[in-house]
Design a protein around this motif. Sequence first.
Motif, PDB file in Angstrom:
ATOM      1  N   LYS A  64     -15.271 -37.666  27.049  1.00 26.12           N
ATOM      2  CA  LYS A  64     -15.566 -36.132  26.827  1.00 26.12           C
ATOM      3  C   LYS A  64     -14.751 -35.476  27.887  1.00 26.12           C
ATOM      4  CE  LYS A  64     -20.359 -36.356  25.392  1.00 26.12           C
ATOM      5  NZ  LYS A  64     -21.704 -36.480  25.732  1.00 26.12           N
ATOM      6  N   GLU A  65     -14.408 -35.957  29.097  1.00 26.73           N
ATOM      7  CA  GLU A  65     -13.600 -35.233  30.301  1.00 26.73           C
ATOM      8  C   GLU A  65     -12.047 -35.187  29.655  1.00 26.73           C
ATOM      9  OE1 GLU A  65     -14.332 -34.227  33.479  1.00 26.73           O
ATOM     10  OE2 GLU A  65     -16.360 -34.514  32.682  1.00 26.73           O
ATOM     11  N   TYR A  66     -11.443 -35.928  29.050  1.00 31.43           N
ATOM     12  CA  TYR A  66     -10.227 -35.942  28.474  1.00 31.43           C
ATOM     13  C   TYR A  66      -9.988 -35.237  27.156  1.00 31.43           C
ATOM     14  CZ  TYR A  66      -8.038 -38.891  31.931  1.00 31.43           C
ATOM     15  OH  TYR A  66      -7.332 -39.419  32.895  1.00 31.43           O
ATOM     16  N   LYS A  83      -7.884 -38.239  36.750  1.00 29.33           N
ATOM     17  CA  LYS A  83      -8.031 -37.539  35.536  1.00 29.33           C
ATOM     18  C   LYS A  83      -7.134 -36.194  35.564  1.00 29.33           C
ATOM     19  CE  LYS A  83     -11.810 -35.349  35.227  1.00 29.33           C
ATOM     20  NZ  LYS A  83     -11.432 -33.941  35.667  1.00 29.33           N
ATOM     21  N   ALA A 138     -10.843 -42.076  35.429  1.00 26.93           N
ATOM     22  CA  ALA A 138     -11.459 -40.988  36.028  1.00 26.93           C
ATOM     23  C   ALA A 138     -11.171 -40.333  37.371  1.00 26.93           C
ATOM     24  CB  ALA A 138     -13.199 -41.665  36.073  1.00 26.93           C
ATOM     25  N   TRP A 176     -18.461 -40.877  28.778  1.00 21.98           N
ATOM     26  CA  TRP A 176     -18.256 -39.769  29.754  1.00 21.98           C
ATOM     27  C   TRP A 176     -16.598 -39.357  29.993  1.00 21.98           C
ATOM     28  CZ3 TRP A 176     -15.741 -40.156  34.496  1.00 21.98           C
ATOM     29  CH2 TRP A 176     -15.975 -38.929  35.297  1.00 21.98           C
ATOM     30  N   LYS A 223     -17.696 -40.261  38.616  1.00 23.50           N
ATOM     31  CA  LYS A 223     -18.794 -39.562  37.891  1.00 23.50           C
ATOM     32  C   LYS A 223     -18.863 -40.281  36.794  1.00 23.50           C
ATOM     33  CE  LYS A 223     -18.318 -34.788  39.539  1.00 23.50           C
ATOM     34  NZ  LYS A 223     -17.735 -33.418  39.104  1.00 23.50           N
TER      35      LYS A 223
END
Length: 763
Positions: free
Chosen positions: A688-690, A624, A621, A685, A546
């Motif tokens: 923001k996920e982490y 993750k 990613a 991106w 993603k």
Amino acid sequence: MYYPFKAILKGIWYSLPVQLLLLHIRRYPVLLLFWILMFATINGSFMNTFGARILFLYPEYLDKVDFISALMVGVGIAIFIMSWNITTFILHSGQFRFLATAAQPFLKYCVNNALLPIAFLVYYLIKMVLYNRIQEFLAYTDILILIAGFITGFLLSLLVAFGYFFAADRTIYRYMPDKMKEALSKGKKHYAIYREKHHPKGTIRVDWFITARLAARRPRYIGHYPNDFIERIFKQHHLVAVFSIMFAFASLIIIGYNLDNPYFQIPAASSISVFYAVLIAVAGALSYFLGSWSIFAFIAMFMVMDQLYKNNILDPRNKAYGLRYDNKNEFPAYNLQNLQKIANEDSIRLDSIAFIGTLEAWKAKQAAKKPIMVVVATSGGGIRASSFTFDVLQHLDSITGKNLMQQTALLTGASGGMIGAIWYRELYRMQQRNAIADRYHPRYGDAIGKDVLNAVFSSYVARDVLAPTSRFTYNNHRYNKDRGYAFEQELNANTFGWLDQPIVSYKTDEMSGAIPTAMMGCVITRDGRKILIGSRPLRFMMHHQKPYGYYKQIDPDVVDFQSFFKQQDAEGLRMLTALRMNATFPYILPNVMLPTNPIIDVMDAGFRDNTGVESTLRFLAYFKDWIRKNCRAVVVLQIRDKPEGGWRDPYESADLFELITKPALLTQTNVIRFQEYQQWSLWDWVAKEYGPQMQRLLFEYIPSSRSSPASLSFHLTLRERKDIENSLRNPFNVASFTRAKDILDMKPIDIPPVPDTINVSSY
């Protein structure tokens, strides 16, 4: 006053030195191209980014810059100048027929043809003094030694050359018919009756020439000499001149055959000068014998070589050392269907589960229950990137309890930076095995900063272009020796032979977590896809995650080296070759041909991802869920050889020439910035996920002077090496070191809660 001044100007204009210079410009300007290249190289206007002028101004021989190395450059430049004189003597002597009746006609020609050589020698010596004083910090006594060596080599070469021509002149005179000897003897009486109107038709008017004793003299009257007499004398001298050029050509071939012997690895500047000498002779020969047909002959020769290449009779392509090229029926098909077959869900799951085992082994070696994971992403940039990356890793390791490599799970990047990172990993590995005592010893930093440019250029001139192919064996396979081989051998010597291993030899240590996993890359010139090289299959890296992962059937944009070339003995790939493939800048190093159907070739990873960020973010990613559950934080250690954003180094047109070339060079200049703009969205991106669990530490090589950064070449001057070391003390990098120490010493940071379970469906 007017008339004497006019007479002086007229005498200068119709002097042989001036008329020769004008003739060069008017008749054969292509030969002047070599002088333009020589001047531009010394000035830094030609290939300065790749360190071309360094080869001339700071020549190395047997890893030393001294009297002998400078002497060899003097010999090479003397050969270049003699080739220039010989070639133009053959082409132009018919325009100055009075030379045929003079004693030592070639010597007199050289004296009068010395305007360009003298200008070059003066310019070269001035540049040598300035460069070595400012860039290499040499004392004036050391510079004088280099100048003395250069002048000694130059004069020795001239002494040998003119000794050869003097002997040839005596031989010509000895076997000359008696009538010709008598004619020459009588001709001495005709100096006095020379008149301006007496110069023969079809020749150039010359009122004065300079003798070997540097005295001005009027040309001899030759009206009473038969034309065949003049032509015969010139042909005999031309034959002698051709033999001397053949000797220079043979010398380069001998050097090319013996380049593996360090004593034959003469300074690249000397090889380049002799190479130019041969090219001048070839260009002159084509012009002399073929006249207006020379261009047609060149095209015909190129077409013949093209047919030899198409029919596999002539194959100059470089190959990856360690791979099989003899099983052509088993070459993998390079097409979309085969890539999709390799990157199927079962294979990706298999590789990802195996890599989770590596991560678990890495975690077991950490002191904390939830450790901090370090991922290193380093940029390309020649030896300056290698040295800066090594210096950053070594210093950061030393201030964080010597645990940096233990905490690092992944090394990725491009070109020179990856060479420095792999070298530091090798030292860590060897110290674990008690093979070395101290990985912080200064000699290891000096080793990775040593010159490899001289070997590459020497091989290009003496082996790639001129010498017949010689071969060597690696992993039971045969390969051609070229500048790619020379690069690896020189890098291998600089690093004490410790990197000369197949990549499979790192597999066990990587999988057990003893050393960080390395992911090296290169770009396929056919379509821009990247080949990812590791010690084991990494098929989970073949697809984007993603935000691009919404498209289930997106084509793979990465080729996994181990799985794709399994039948070609992928595990046997030489580590030095993997590093070279990662750092193959076009033309400086040869593109590497790979055994596929159809054939593909690869170049520098930097053309796709010069900072290693793309591979780093794809890795983060994909894993993750595991990282967030098992690690307190992940630190992306980004090491760059130039400042981020490009604001400090804009592309500006300083003159009309740069304005004209700007459209052609702008894309090349901005390619790294294009990558940055694309990667910022990926950074956003993944960050923001982490959340705060992901930390980014940035280190940049910031030169002390914006106008003179270290060159993007395979050579560093002493000033450049010191400048890279001083860059660690730049306030920006000092702040990054301080922040890195705080994070890696486990000082409190805000970490969001992590779920107890992991979504393993993607694995």
